[in-house]
Every structure is written in C-alpha cells, then in structure tokens.
Enzyme design. Structure first.
Site: not given
Length: 189
Positions: A169, A61, A131
């Site tokens: 995905d 991504h 993250y």
C-alpha cells in the site's frame, strides 16, 4: 433498513432497523430479500473479516474484471473511516469519493458496486471489519491506487505521516497513472 443514496451513483449507506431493550439489541445485518428490493440484486459469495489497530490504513484496492467485486462493508468492533473512489472511466463522478464513518455504535454499512476502489482507516484503538463480496478473490486480478493521491483529496482523519501501511500500500500508482479497467455504463455484472 434505511437506504441513503450518496452523491455517487453505485454507492449507498445502509442503516439497519435496530431493536433494543435492557438486554442489548438485535438487528438483521443482511437480508437478501430486502437488499435486492431496496438496493440492487447482488449474489454475495464470500464474506471476509479483518482486525486492525488504530492508525492502520488499508487501500485503495479493487479487483479487475472479470473478477471485479461489489462489496457490502460494516464494522463490528471499533470505528473506521471507509472510502469508495469512483474509478469508472467516463463516469460524471470519476475520481470522486464517498467517505463515511462506520462503527459498532452506528451500525451503518456501505455498499459499493463494481468499479470502485476501496479503503479504510482505523480511528479507534482496534477495529474488526467485515465485508461481503459478490465475486471470489483472485490475487492475479488485484489492482490499487495510491491512498494519498493529491487529486483524490481524501481526508483519512488520521495523521498520514504515522499511518500503518502494508508494504504494497506504500507504492500504488496515482489514479492518473493507471488505465482503469472499468467503464461507466458497461454492464459490470
């Protein structure tokens, strides 16, 4: 903090200094002062966390400009193979990737500047992944490339036939079939 430059400009592995004794351990997972002086000046604005089970593969991504994101990623439970793919047109490492094992044991982190597609595969029974991003998430700016693009030659270290993927995905285009919104050398900040 030990900063390890990788073979791709804009991607670094970070190893924190860990203080341990019979009680456990302590380390700074992020210090703006140290990060800005040793890696680059980045203004992180959003923290994210995901939990995934073994065999989950997320990616690859990216966020398109003007909502592109630099990321600093780490694992707090379990182990993942984390991958950053250079998608900056004109880059000498365009289409190349860095793959690094991140785990609760090694406490390594991976930093990638804007201009990279990102993904990870869960190698342990479960993983909690965190993250930091330097831009807010905008769903209309989502971009992605196929995790199994043969030109990328990524060894995800899991049986791909059994990978657990989101419906999205499963259907991303190959890198050769997209016009990357990133150009090497452009000021992406």
């Amino acid at each position: 903090m030990n900063v390890i430059k990788t073979h791709i400009e804009g991607v670094s592995i970070l190893e924190p200094k860990i203080w341990g004794d019979d009680r456990g351990y302590f380390f700074e997972s992020y210090s703006k002062r140290d990060f800005d002086s040793q890696v680059r000046i980045v203004d992180f604005v959003q923290d994210n966390q995901s939990k995934s089970s073994q065999g989950v593969l997320r990616g690859l991504h990216f966020q398109c400009p003007p909502f592109a994101q630099s990321k600093l990623v780490r694992v707090v439970v379990g182990t993942v193979l984390d991958v950053a793919v250079d998608i900056r047109r004109g880059s000498p490492t365009y289409g190349k990737h860095v793959a690094v094992e991140l785990s609760a044991e090694n406490q390594r982190m991976l930093f990638m500047e804007r201009g990279f597609a990102h993904g990870f595969a869960v190698l342990s029974p479960t993983a909690i992944f965190q993250y930091k991003c330097d831009n807010f998430y905008h769903p209309e700016a989502e971009g992605a490339i196929a995790f199994d693009d043969p030109a990328l030659a990524i060894d995800w270290r899991i049986p791909i036939a059994n990978a657990i993927l989101s419906e999205k995905d499963k259907h991303h285009p190959l890198l050769a079939n997209i016009q990357s919104p990133f150009v090497y050398g452009d000021n992406l900040y």
